[in-house]
Design a protein around this motif. Structure first.
Motif, PDB file in Angstrom:
ATOM      1  N   GLU A  41      47.581  37.265  41.340  1.00 24.18           N
ATOM      2  CA  GLU A  41      46.970  38.100  40.301  1.00 24.18           C
ATOM      3  C   GLU A  41      45.524  37.668  40.064  1.00 24.18           C
ATOM      4  O   GLU A  41      45.169  37.180  38.986  1.00 24.18           O
ATOM      5  CB  GLU A  41      47.784  38.012  39.010  1.00 24.18           C
ATOM      6  CG  GLU A  41      49.203  38.525  39.156  1.00 24.18           C
ATOM      7  CD  GLU A  41      50.025  38.347  37.887  1.00 24.18           C
ATOM      8  OE1 GLU A  41      50.810  39.252  37.561  1.00 24.18           O
ATOM      9  OE2 GLU A  41      49.880  37.304  37.217  1.00 24.18           O
TER      10      GLU A  41
ATOM     11  N   LEU B 257      46.515  28.942  32.523  1.00 24.35           N
ATOM     12  CA  LEU B 257      46.923  29.682  33.722  1.00 24.35           C
ATOM     13  C   LEU B 257      48.345  29.377  34.165  1.00 24.35           C
ATOM     14  O   LEU B 257      48.814  29.949  35.152  1.00 24.35           O
ATOM     15  CB  LEU B 257      45.958  29.377  34.879  1.00 24.35           C
ATOM     16  CG  LEU B 257      44.482  29.719  34.625  1.00 24.35           C
ATOM     17  CD1 LEU B 257      43.650  29.394  35.859  1.00 24.35           C
ATOM     18  CD2 LEU B 257      44.321  31.181  34.241  1.00 24.35           C
TER      19      LEU B 257
ATOM     20  N   LEU C  37      51.324  31.953  35.676  1.00 18.79           N
ATOM     21  CA  LEU C  37      50.748  33.166  36.264  1.00 18.79           C
ATOM     22  C   LEU C  37      50.949  33.149  37.779  1.00 18.79           C
ATOM     23  O   LEU C  37      51.016  32.090  38.405  1.00 18.79           O
ATOM     24  CB  LEU C  37      49.260  33.260  35.956  1.00 18.79           C
ATOM     25  CG  LEU C  37      48.856  33.537  34.503  1.00 18.79           C
ATOM     26  CD1 LEU C  37      47.347  33.553  34.385  1.00 18.79           C
ATOM     27  CD2 LEU C  37      49.431  34.856  34.011  1.00 18.79           C
TER      28      LEU C  37
ATOM     29  N   LYS D 176      43.489  39.319  37.079  1.00 18.56           N
ATOM     30  CA  LYS D 176      43.960  38.855  35.767  1.00 18.56           C
ATOM     31  C   LYS D 176      43.476  37.437  35.498  1.00 18.56           C
ATOM     32  O   LYS D 176      43.004  37.119  34.395  1.00 18.56           O
ATOM     33  CB  LYS D 176      45.497  38.912  35.720  1.00 18.56           C
ATOM     34  CG  LYS D 176      46.086  38.522  34.383  1.00 18.56           C
ATOM     35  CD  LYS D 176      47.602  38.691  34.382  1.00 18.56           C
ATOM     36  CE  LYS D 176      48.189  38.308  33.033  1.00 18.56           C
ATOM     37  NZ  LYS D 176      49.678  38.475  33.019  1.00 18.56           N
ATOM     38  N   VAL D 177      43.575  36.565  36.508  1.00 19.15           N
ATOM     39  CA  VAL D 177      43.120  35.187  36.356  1.00 19.15           C
ATOM     40  C   VAL D 177      41.621  35.143  36.086  1.00 19.15           C
ATOM     41  O   VAL D 177      41.151  34.437  35.189  1.00 19.15           O
ATOM     42  CB  VAL D 177      43.477  34.362  37.612  1.00 19.15           C
ATOM     43  CG1 VAL D 177      42.774  33.013  37.586  1.00 19.15           C
ATOM     44  CG2 VAL D 177      44.983  34.168  37.716  1.00 19.15           C
TER      45      VAL D 177
END
Length: 572
Positions: free
Chosen positions: A148, A141, A144, A151-152
């Motif tokens: 988001e 991760l 990032l 998405k995570v």
């Protein structure tokens, strides 16, 4: 030679001269635009305003580190804490942390060896979760954006699926090895003849006059380390809210509304545990687990909590034997272990409602109908029947759906079993209790509550067995638009912290004039509804007057878990 800063202060009142000076010294165009925007305002602190202006153009914060550690929950059991660090303006900064609540299926009266095995399994799971967070998830991760969330969560889901497949492959190899070992060591005398153990005595018949309870469904196994998925997802949500400078409940509401800010927000009504019948029932009542109070919708949350506290004090006085000091926690229960209730252990296909007293599934429905007709202020029953008894769930909803909420909690323990494509894999019911445990992700709750809303179920956010002092559950309930929140009694720090958070959110929404009044509305179920159909296909459109008139102005709404309160208790 005059410095640039001194020159700037001297020319503070002249935008043209300042711009000409910095153009001559090849100042970047963005800085010149900032100066042009700031000089007409004549700010007292030109450098502070300039810094604030230019911060708009800085790079968005990104995740730079995840830290997992083993901590203790509210009952001293090990659980997981996840910390999020982000790179903000080229500096590493701790943004937030979250502590997961643990969940156990082991009953309180379990054998010592069972309890010891459970404690070892819990420790192993937490240690594995800490390892996942500090190693794999930390690397996966990094860089990032914490905003988001989808998405995570997708990456977390793929990682968890990979771990599940690895576990299955390991189990297959172990089973194959055991099979080979068994074949090499078995003897002819050890082989049982087929059918010998199942032979029935001649002439013996099985009575089938009454419908019995279906057998229990197998419990879903929990992958060791799964806390890391839920803990990381919730920590990312908290970090996203912090970076966006908004409360967590609003961040969750934006996720559910696809970034459309809600104009008004309704607070969930608290289900406050008043009486733990497993401790105080003088008649050995097997069916009732807890009696809960729900403040009336006409009161503010603060007024409702104060009224519940008054009733709780009076109940403590009435139940305490003469000459004894008052018990400190009337509604407290030992958490971290599942309670061994009678309805979960039927005898000969029947429900044991009192010690030695049994009722068939059909008799249970008749009993509940009589109960609600006699006590109209009972507005909700949670798990009145076993989750496997779907036919009786259908019958009880047809008989009582327009008078009270019929809520499934045991059936909703694992979110992964709830959703099948676009359907809800549940018995016919008014709604479900959702708990944030194990591999649950924030996106899972957003998707599932949206699906429940579309099929007109109500959502209740419930506190798991092993609670922590983390109050994120309250923000989740508010942001997801849950109808109720189930936090337990008004005792112990980890619970009171959550009630205080709910009061703080009410105050904030009232101040912003975005607090919408709550309402209760029961919906009648179709007579011929089938468990396998979607609820939206079998429920008629709601009516405005579906709430019975006698319940519109209650002094206090009473909610019983699974059955009526003890006969010698007065709860009105």
């Amino acid at each position: 030679m005059e410095s640039g800063g001194r020159r700037l202060r001297r020319l503070q009142g002249s935008r043209e001269e300042a711009a000409a000076y910095y153009r001559g010294h090849r100042v970047p165009q963005r800085l010149e635009e900032a100066l042009n925007a700031l000089f007409p305002q004549r700010p007292a602190d030109i450098y502070g305003e300039l810094a604030n202006y230019l911060s708009k153009f800085s790079k968005a914060p990104v995740i730079c580190k995840l830290v997992g550690r083993k901590v203790l929950d509210g009952v001293g059991q090990p659980t997981l804490e996840v910390e999020i660090y982000c790179r903000v303006k080229n500096y590493e900064k701790r943004i937030c942390s979250t502590v997961m609540s643990s969940h156990s299926q082991i009953p309180e009266n379990a054998l010592p060896e069972t309890t010891e095995a459970d404690e070892k399994e819990r420790n192993d799971s937490v240690n594995t979760a800490v390892e996942w967070v500090n190693e794999s998830l930390n690397t996966m991760l990094r860089d990032l954006k914490p905003t988001e969330q989808c998405k995570v969560d997708k990456m977390l889901g793929e990682y968890f699926t990979k771990k599940v497949e690895e576990k299955k492959e390991t189990q297959k190899q172990e089973e194959a090895a055991e099979a080979i070992l068994a074949l090499t060591s078995c003897t002819p005398s050890a082989t049982a003849l087929p059918g010998k153990k199942k032979a029935a005595k001649p002439g013996k018949k099985v009575a089938v006059a009454e419908r019995t309870i279906p057998p229990a469904e197998p419990a879903e196994s929990v992958l060791c380390g799964s806390l890391a998925i839920g803990g990381t997802s919730l920590a990312i949500a908290k970090a996203g809210a912090t970076i966006s400078r908004i409360p967590l409940y609003l961040h969750i509401a934006l996720l559910k509304g696809n970034q459309d800010s809600p104009k008004e927000i309704t607070l969930p009504l608290p289900m406050v545990t008043l009486l733990n019948c497993e401790k105080f029932s003088p008649a050995k009542l097997k069916l009732v687990k807890e009696v809960m109070l729900i403040p009336p919708v006409q009161l503010s949350l603060k007024q409702g909590i104060e009224r519940v506290l008054d009733i709780q004090k009076e109940m403590m006085r009435l139940l305490e034997p003469p000459g004894k000091a008052p018990s400190p926690q009337l509604a407290d229960s030992k958490k971290g272990r599942a309670h061994n209730t009678g309805k979960k252990a039927p005898v000969k296909g029947k429900y044991e409602i009192l010690t030695g007293t049994f009722k068939s599934p059909d008799e249970m429905v008749d009993m509940y109908v009589e109960l609600i007709n006699k006590f109209p202020f009972i507005i909700a029953l949670i798990d009145p029947l076993r989750k496997e008894d779907r036919q009786q769930w259908n019958n009880i909803c047809c008989n009582l759906g327009s008078k009270c909420y019929l809520i499934a909690e045991d059936a909703a323990t694992y979110l992964s079993k709830l959703k099948t494509d676009q359907d809800i894999n549940l018995p016919t019911c008014s709604g479900v209790v959702l708990k944030y445990i194990n591999q649950t992700k924030v996106s899972d709750l957003v998707e599932l509550t949206g699906l429940l809303d579309g099929q007109r179920h109500i959502t209740i956010l419930g506190s798991p067995d092993g609670e922590s002092s983390d109050d994120s559950l309250v923000d989740l309930a508010v942001g997801l638009g849950a109808r109720f929140i189930k936090l337990g009694g008004l005792s112990r720090g980890e619970r009171v912290t959550k009630y205080n958070r709910l009061l703080a959110i009410e105050e904030e929404l009232a101040k912003n004039r975005t607090l919408r009044e709550a309402h209760l509305e029961f919906v009648a179920f179709a007579e011929e509804s089938q468990p396998e159909k979607q609820l939206s296909d079998v429920i008629p459109p709601p009516k405005q007057d579906s709430l019975p008139p006698q319940r519109s102005q209650p002094a206090l709404q009473v909610r019983s878990l699974s059955a009526p309160p003890p006969e010698n208790s007065t709860l009105t």
